[in-house]
Design a protein around this motif. Structure first.
Motif, PDB file in Angstrom:
ATOM      1  N   UNK A   1      11.908 148.758 117.613  1.00  0.00           N
ATOM      2  CA  UNK A   1      11.922 148.106 118.912  1.00  0.00           C
ATOM      3  C   UNK A   1      13.025 147.042 118.979  1.00  0.00           C
ATOM      4  N   UNK A   2      13.458 146.555 117.845  1.00  0.00           N
ATOM      5  CA  UNK A   2      14.477 145.518 117.798  1.00  0.00           C
ATOM      6  C   UNK A   2      15.793 146.004 118.422  1.00  0.00           C
ATOM      7  N   UNK A   3      16.036 147.324 118.398  1.00  0.00           N
ATOM      8  CA  UNK A   3      17.263 147.886 118.964  1.00  0.00           C
ATOM      9  C   UNK A   3      17.363 147.688 120.467  1.00  0.00           C
ATOM     10  N   UNK A   4      16.243 147.500 121.123  1.00  0.00           N
ATOM     11  CA  UNK A   4      16.229 147.363 122.575  1.00  0.00           C
ATOM     12  C   UNK A   4      16.796 146.006 123.018  1.00  0.00           C
ATOM     13  N   UNK A   5      16.899 145.052 122.131  1.00  0.00           N
ATOM     14  CA  UNK A   5      17.401 143.723 122.496  1.00  0.00           C
ATOM     15  C   UNK A   5      18.765 143.785 123.179  1.00  0.00           C
ATOM     16  N   UNK A   6      19.593 144.732 122.785  1.00  0.00           N
ATOM     17  CA  UNK A   6      20.930 144.851 123.378  1.00  0.00           C
ATOM     18  C   UNK A   6      20.887 145.355 124.814  1.00  0.00           C
ATOM     19  N   UNK A   7      19.777 145.932 125.219  1.00  0.00           N
ATOM     20  CA  UNK A   7      19.659 146.455 126.587  1.00  0.00           C
ATOM     21  C   UNK A   7      19.104 145.444 127.570  1.00  0.00           C
ATOM     22  N   UNK A   8      18.490 144.367 127.074  1.00  0.00           N
ATOM     23  CA  UNK A   8      17.938 143.340 127.951  1.00  0.00           C
ATOM     24  C   UNK A   8      19.038 142.491 128.551  1.00  0.00           C
ATOM     25  N   UNK A   9      18.798 142.020 129.784  1.00  0.00           N
ATOM     26  CA  UNK A   9      19.747 141.120 130.433  1.00  0.00           C
ATOM     27  C   UNK A   9      18.979 139.962 131.066  1.00  0.00           C
ATOM     28  N   UNK A  10      19.733 138.949 131.449  1.00  0.00           N
ATOM     29  CA  UNK A  10      19.107 137.877 132.222  1.00  0.00           C
ATOM     30  C   UNK A  10      19.105 138.285 133.688  1.00  0.00           C
ATOM     31  N   UNK A  11      18.657 137.404 134.549  1.00  0.00           N
ATOM     32  CA  UNK A  11      18.530 137.738 135.972  1.00  0.00           C
ATOM     33  C   UNK A  11      19.879 137.984 136.644  1.00  0.00           C
ATOM     34  N   UNK A  12      20.956 137.556 136.015  1.00  0.00           N
ATOM     35  CA  UNK A  12      22.288 137.788 136.573  1.00  0.00           C
ATOM     36  C   UNK A  12      22.940 139.041 136.006  1.00  0.00           C
ATOM     37  N   UNK A  13      22.229 139.727 135.121  1.00  0.00           N
ATOM     38  CA  UNK A  13      22.775 140.940 134.522  1.00  0.00           C
ATOM     39  C   UNK A  13      23.592 140.692 133.275  1.00  0.00           C
ATOM     40  N   UNK A  14      23.641 139.452 132.807  1.00  0.00           N
ATOM     41  CA  UNK A  14      24.386 139.115 131.589  1.00  0.00           C
ATOM     42  C   UNK A  14      23.508 139.354 130.364  1.00  0.00           C
ATOM     43  N   UNK A  15      24.123 139.655 129.232  1.00  0.00           N
ATOM     44  CA  UNK A  15      23.330 139.820 128.008  1.00  0.00           C
ATOM     45  C   UNK A  15      22.505 138.561 127.718  1.00  0.00           C
ATOM     46  N   UNK A  16      21.348 138.754 127.098  1.00  0.00           N
ATOM     47  CA  UNK A  16      20.506 137.613 126.771  1.00  0.00           C
ATOM     48  C   UNK A  16      21.206 136.690 125.785  1.00  0.00           C
ATOM     49  N   UNK A  17      20.930 135.416 125.912  1.00  0.00           N
ATOM     50  CA  UNK A  17      21.461 134.435 124.961  1.00  0.00           C
ATOM     51  C   UNK A  17      20.707 134.565 123.646  1.00  0.00           C
ATOM     52  N   UNK A  18      21.325 134.075 122.600  1.00  0.00           N
ATOM     53  CA  UNK A  18      20.737 134.186 121.266  1.00  0.00           C
ATOM     54  C   UNK A  18      19.342 133.585 121.194  1.00  0.00           C
ATOM     55  N   UNK A  19      19.122 132.485 121.897  1.00  0.00           N
ATOM     56  CA  UNK A  19      17.822 131.826 121.876  1.00  0.00           C
ATOM     57  C   UNK A  19      16.731 132.772 122.378  1.00  0.00           C
ATOM     58  N   UNK A  20      16.976 133.426 123.497  1.00  0.00           N
ATOM     59  CA  UNK A  20      15.998 134.364 124.057  1.00  0.00           C
ATOM     60  C   UNK A  20      15.852 135.599 123.185  1.00  0.00           C
ATOM     61  N   UNK A  21      16.962 136.090 122.674  1.00  0.00           N
ATOM     62  CA  UNK A  21      16.916 137.247 121.768  1.00  0.00           C
ATOM     63  C   UNK A  21      16.092 136.923 120.532  1.00  0.00           C
ATOM     64  N   UNK A  22      16.236 135.722 120.030  1.00  0.00           N
ATOM     65  CA  UNK A  22      15.486 135.309 118.849  1.00  0.00           C
ATOM     66  C   UNK A  22      13.991 135.268 119.102  1.00  0.00           C
ATOM     67  N   UNK A  23      13.607 134.788 120.272  1.00  0.00           N
ATOM     68  CA  UNK A  23      12.177 134.756 120.623  1.00  0.00           C
ATOM     69  C   UNK A  23      11.601 136.170 120.684  1.00  0.00           C
ATOM     70  N   UNK A  24      12.338 137.070 121.299  1.00  0.00           N
ATOM     71  CA  UNK A  24      11.873 138.460 121.392  1.00  0.00           C
ATOM     72  C   UNK A  24      11.855 139.127 120.021  1.00  0.00           C
ATOM     73  N   UNK A  25      12.888 138.896 119.231  1.00  0.00           N
ATOM     74  CA  UNK A  25      12.941 139.488 117.882  1.00  0.00           C
ATOM     75  C   UNK A  25      11.773 139.005 117.035  1.00  0.00           C
ATOM     76  N   UNK A  26      11.424 137.729 117.154  1.00  0.00           N
ATOM     77  CA  UNK A  26      10.288 137.193 116.394  1.00  0.00           C
ATOM     78  C   UNK A  26       8.990 137.875 116.813  1.00  0.00           C
ATOM     79  N   UNK A  27       8.813 138.110 118.102  1.00  0.00           N
ATOM     80  CA  UNK A  27       7.622 138.807 118.585  1.00  0.00           C
ATOM     81  C   UNK A  27       7.571 140.228 118.051  1.00  0.00           C
TER      82      UNK A  27
END
Length: 106
Positions: A1-27
């Motif tokens: 599931x960690x591979x999906x992190x690259x497909x997530x974006x913020x509300x503006x369509x930009x890649x997620x910032x490292x902080x948000x990616x880290x929270x999701x990766x930890x989950x």
């Protein structure tokens, strides 16, 4: 599931910032109430959908309220009520599929 992190974006369509990616990766690495608490509010697609909103969209039994906390006199967090439940891996996968499919529909 960690591979999906690259497909997530913020509300503006930009890649997620490292902080948000880290929270999701930890989950994804260690799904438990504390990692869910840190990740549930992360926006994961350009529609502005959070991980929790995506869960609610695919699971009618998803909790409609989350953790309830207070602070002690020393500003330490005291959990009064924990999440009733958190999504299991299969439900989380469905929620992620849903969130990503709403972006693909544009």
């Amino acid at each position: 599931m960690i591979n999906v992190l690259d497909r997530f974006t913020d509300a503006l369509g930009a890649p997620l910032r490292d902080f948000s990616r880290g929270r999701l990766a930890a989950l994804f690495a260690d799904p438990r109430p504390s990692t869910w608490e840190d990740a549930h509010g992360v926006v994961i697609n350009k529609q502005g959908l959070t991980l929790w909103q995506a869960w609610i969209a695919v699971d009618v039994m998803a909790p409609q309220s989350g953790r309830h906390v207070t602070l002690d006199p020393f500003d330490h967090v005291i959990v009064l009520q924990e999440w009733a439940r958190i999504p299991d891996e299969a439900t989380l996968s469905r929620a992620i599929e849903f969130a990503l499919s709403t972006d693909d529909a544009d």
